[in-house]
Design an enzyme around this catalytic site. Structure first.
Site, mmCIF file in Angstrom:
data_model
loop_
_atom_site.group_PDB
_atom_site.id
_atom_site.type_symbol
_atom_site.label_atom_id
_atom_site.label_comp_id
_atom_site.label_asym_id
_atom_site.label_seq_id
_atom_site.Cartn_x
_atom_site.Cartn_y
_atom_site.Cartn_z
ATOM 1 N N GLU A 86 -14.847 0.270 -9.697
ATOM 2 C CA GLU A 86 -15.872 1.320 -9.785
ATOM 3 C C GLU A 86 -15.920 1.939 -11.179
ATOM 4 O O GLU A 86 -14.895 2.425 -11.684
ATOM 5 C CB GLU A 86 -15.599 2.405 -8.731
ATOM 6 N N LYS A 264 -12.722 11.187 -0.977
ATOM 7 C CA LYS A 264 -12.952 9.812 -1.454
ATOM 8 C C LYS A 264 -12.813 9.767 -2.970
ATOM 9 O O LYS A 264 -12.256 8.840 -3.542
ATOM 10 C CB LYS A 264 -14.331 9.325 -1.008
ATOM 11 N N ASP A 280 0.435 -0.587 -1.175
ATOM 12 C CA ASP A 280 -0.470 -0.752 -0.041
ATOM 13 C C ASP A 280 -1.501 0.386 -0.036
ATOM 14 O O ASP A 280 -1.194 1.509 0.358
ATOM 15 C CB ASP A 280 0.382 -0.738 1.241
ATOM 16 N N HIS A 378 -22.330 8.704 -14.757
ATOM 17 C CA HIS A 378 -22.211 7.535 -13.913
ATOM 18 C C HIS A 378 -23.245 6.488 -14.281
ATOM 19 O O HIS A 378 -22.957 5.301 -14.346
ATOM 20 C CB HIS A 378 -22.457 7.995 -12.474
HETATM 21 P P1 NAD Z 1 10.628 -4.694 2.177
HETATM 22 O O1 NAD Z 1 11.157 -4.728 3.562
HETATM 23 O O2 NAD Z 1 10.161 -5.953 1.585
HETATM 24 O O3 NAD Z 1 11.714 -4.078 1.189
HETATM 25 C C1 NAD Z 1 12.488 -2.968 1.520
HETATM 26 C C2 NAD Z 1 13.942 -3.381 1.528
HETATM 27 O O4 NAD Z 1 14.363 -3.651 0.201
HETATM 28 C C3 NAD Z 1 14.814 -2.263 2.004
HETATM 29 O O5 NAD Z 1 14.899 -2.316 3.397
HETATM 30 C C4 NAD Z 1 16.130 -2.540 1.288
HETATM 31 O O6 NAD Z 1 16.986 -3.345 2.071
HETATM 32 C C5 NAD Z 1 15.726 -3.343 0.046
HETATM 33 N N1 NAD Z 1 15.879 -2.633 -1.239
HETATM 34 C C6 NAD Z 1 16.270 -3.182 -2.412
HETATM 35 N N2 NAD Z 1 16.284 -2.273 -3.395
HETATM 36 C C7 NAD Z 1 15.889 -1.109 -2.873
HETATM 37 C C8 NAD Z 1 15.706 0.205 -3.379
HETATM 38 N N3 NAD Z 1 15.943 0.529 -4.655
HETATM 39 N N4 NAD Z 1 15.259 1.157 -2.516
HETATM 40 C C9 NAD Z 1 15.017 0.860 -1.231
HETATM 41 N N5 NAD Z 1 15.184 -0.357 -0.695
HETATM 42 C C10 NAD Z 1 15.617 -1.340 -1.492
HETATM 43 O O7 NAD Z 1 9.445 -3.651 2.027
HETATM 44 P P2 NAD Z 1 9.094 -2.296 2.729
HETATM 45 O O8 NAD Z 1 8.958 -1.275 1.656
HETATM 46 O O9 NAD Z 1 9.991 -1.973 3.875
HETATM 47 O O10 NAD Z 1 7.638 -2.625 3.309
HETATM 48 C C11 NAD Z 1 6.490 -2.559 2.504
HETATM 49 C C12 NAD Z 1 5.453 -3.565 2.986
HETATM 50 O O11 NAD Z 1 5.198 -3.412 4.371
HETATM 51 C C13 NAD Z 1 4.134 -3.401 2.292
HETATM 52 O O12 NAD Z 1 3.716 -4.659 1.840
HETATM 53 C C14 NAD Z 1 3.193 -2.956 3.417
HETATM 54 O O13 NAD Z 1 1.893 -3.420 3.149
HETATM 55 C C15 NAD Z 1 3.795 -3.581 4.613
HETATM 56 N N6 NAD Z 1 3.485 -3.010 5.937
HETATM 57 C C16 NAD Z 1 2.816 -1.841 6.088
HETATM 58 C C17 NAD Z 1 2.575 -1.336 7.342
HETATM 59 C C18 NAD Z 1 1.836 -0.024 7.472
HETATM 60 O O14 NAD Z 1 1.661 0.673 6.487
HETATM 61 N N7 NAD Z 1 1.412 0.384 8.675
HETATM 62 C C19 NAD Z 1 3.035 -2.015 8.477
HETATM 63 C C20 NAD Z 1 3.745 -3.207 8.287
HETATM 64 C C21 NAD Z 1 3.982 -3.699 7.016
#
Ligand code: NAD
Length: 430
Positions: A86, A264, A280, A378
């Site tokens: 945008e 928005k 996300d 714009h």
């Molecule tokens: P992930 O599970 O890939 O990574 C998180 C893991 O990384 C942690 O559990 C930990 O074990 C490890 N880790 C390593 N270094 C870390 C640090 N410095 N701090 C914290 N953890 C660390 O990712 P996530 O963040 O659990 O999930 C994010 C993804 O889930 C996004 O892609 C999102 O789109 C997706 N998602 C979103 C939804 C929703 O928003 N409703 C639902 C399902 C999945």
């Protein structure tokens, strides 16, 4: 092939290579060789990375990445990458930040990095007892959750709090358990979902009920990012501008029709940084809008007031579930470079920068709306897009856009006419 002969049932599509999928899609849609070649060019996202991120990949979608300049946040100058299609969004942030730079810029803070996972419990008649039975097990719950993610615990995160709520629904009363987890530098969806799934059978056994959903809540109200800033009257053009912004905010705060557009605009800035850093956008947007309606009526995410000295004080608070690990943040090469440009070292820092960008965006939008109107700035940018849509290339784009803006009407038919005239006059001129 006629439309009725085409079948969307393509056996094993997900197992095909990208090239095979492009061939299948091309046959279905009758794509030209140029269109096939376009799809196959994935730019700076390697096809094998794209293929790992989502399913059934046939290409990538390039979105411009711009840099917000002039940002001074908590005493530190930052360059902020923003990915958006945008026009005016990046310029708006730069403008707002320039007008508060000399006054110190933005001050930010964060309420913590706690995500909530919900476990839905059904078919219990004694819901009050069930709720207490769950709360009594906090130590066991902590152990189950932390055992799911020893790395997170090692990094200082893990289970923090327990809540159990009784809600009345059309399917009868339900007991909803909230696992509140510090997810550190991860957005945390996968981390907390795993915990909720691990815990659900125990909750069912303790209460005699039946568990159903086990999933995080995007209303991440234990992970609020906050930004505030004071714009001096002299820097923004006087008290009329200030009062225009404040009454525009009062309008949004009182009327959901206006608040939707107001918020928005805030998300124009926020989602652009969320996307540029591989986070996300839907999770952040869902959280923002749910938070905006938390008092039972959808309202403004920002607040605008007059300071004791008569300056303009803006503030923003909203859930900001973003991470530096997980999702696409570590996989997408552009997201990695964006994080390098930002020079960020924690999810908290990123969330705070994003809140500052949201506030800056809102300032510019309200200022434009309350003074010259949004279309002036714009339209100049929009005119370039329309000129390109009309087929203008190179120097023609500026020339056509200028003519459209000068004429006060930015329309595709006028751009086409302008381009035709421009080309014939340059032909005549040799
Ligand atoms: P992930 O599970 O890939 O990574 C998180 C893991 O990384 C942690 O559990 C930990 O074990 C490890 N880790 C390593 N270094 C870390 C640090 N410095 N701090 C914290 N953890 C660390 O990712 P996530 O963040 O659990 O999930 C994010 C993804 O889930 C996004 O892609 C999102 O789109 C997706 N998602 C979103 C939804 C929703 O928003 N409703 C639902 C399902 C999945």
């Amino acid at each position: 092939m006629s439309d009725t002969k085409r079948s969307s049932r393509i056996a094993g599509f997900h197992r095909q290579t990208i090239a095979e999928r492009i061939a299948a899609v091309s046959e279905f849609a009758g794509l030209t060789d140029a269109e096939r070649a376009h799809l196959a060019d994935t730019g700076n996202l390697p096809p094998e990375t794209a293929d790992r991120l989502i399913e059934n990949v046939v290409g990538t979608m390039n979105i411009p990445v711009g840099i917000a300049t002039n940002m001074r946040i908590d005493g530190r100058d930052r360059l902020v990458p923003m990915a958006t299609e945008e026009s005016s969004v990046v310029a708006a942030v730069c403008n707002a930040a320039r007008q508060c730079y000399d006054n110190g810029g933005f001050t930010t803070s964060m309420s913590g990095a706690r995500m909530i996972a919900q476990v839905q419990l059904l078919d219990v008649s004694d819901v009050q007892h069930a709720r207490l039975r769950i709360l009594e097990r906090i130590d066991e719950i902590r152990t189950v959750c932390d055992e799911c993610d020893p790395l997170l615990v090692k990094l200082g995160g893990g289970f923090r709090e327990l809540e159990a709520r009784i809600i009345e629904t059309r399917s009868g009363p339900m007991v909803i358990t909230h696992l509140i987890v510090d997810t550190r530098d991860a957005m945390g969806a996968n981390a907390v979902n795993t915990m909720a799934e691990a815990l659900a059978p125990r909750i069912a056994a303790w209460t005699g009920g039946r568990t159903n959903l086990r999933i995080l809540s995007n209303l991440a109200d234990r992970r609020l990012a906050r930004a505030r800033c004071t714009w001096r009257l002299a820097d923004i053009g006087g008290s009329e501008v200030r009062d225009g912004i404040i009454t525009a905010y009062h309008f949004a705060d009182a009327d959901p029709y206006r608040a939707a557009t107001h918020n928005k605009g805030i998300m124009n800035g926020i989602s652009a940084v969320v996307l540029a850093t591989g986070n996300d956008t839907r999770a952040v947007e869902a959280g923002a809008h749910a938070y905006a309606a938390r008092n039972g009526r959808y309202a403004s995410l920002t607040h605008w007031e007059t300071t004791h000295d008569g300056d303009l004080a803006g503030s923003l608070e909203l859930p900001m579930a973003v991470g530096l690990v997980g999702g696409a943040t570590r996989l997408h090469p552009t997201a990695k470079v964006a994080l390098r440009i930002l020079g960020t070292d924690s999810a908290e820092d990123l969330a705070r920068v994003i809140a500052a960008v949201g506030l800056a965006q809102n300032f510019s939008a309200l200022k434009a709306l309350a003074t010259t109107g949004i279309q002036k700035g714009h339209m100049a940018l929009h005119a370039h897009n329309i000129a390109m849509m009309a087929g203008a290339v190179g120097d023609e784009i500026d020339a056509v856009a200028r003519a459209l803006v000068a004429g006060g009407k930015v329309r595709l038919d006028l751009a086409e006419a302008e381009l035709k005239q421009l080309r014939s006059s340059s032909r005549l001129g040799g």
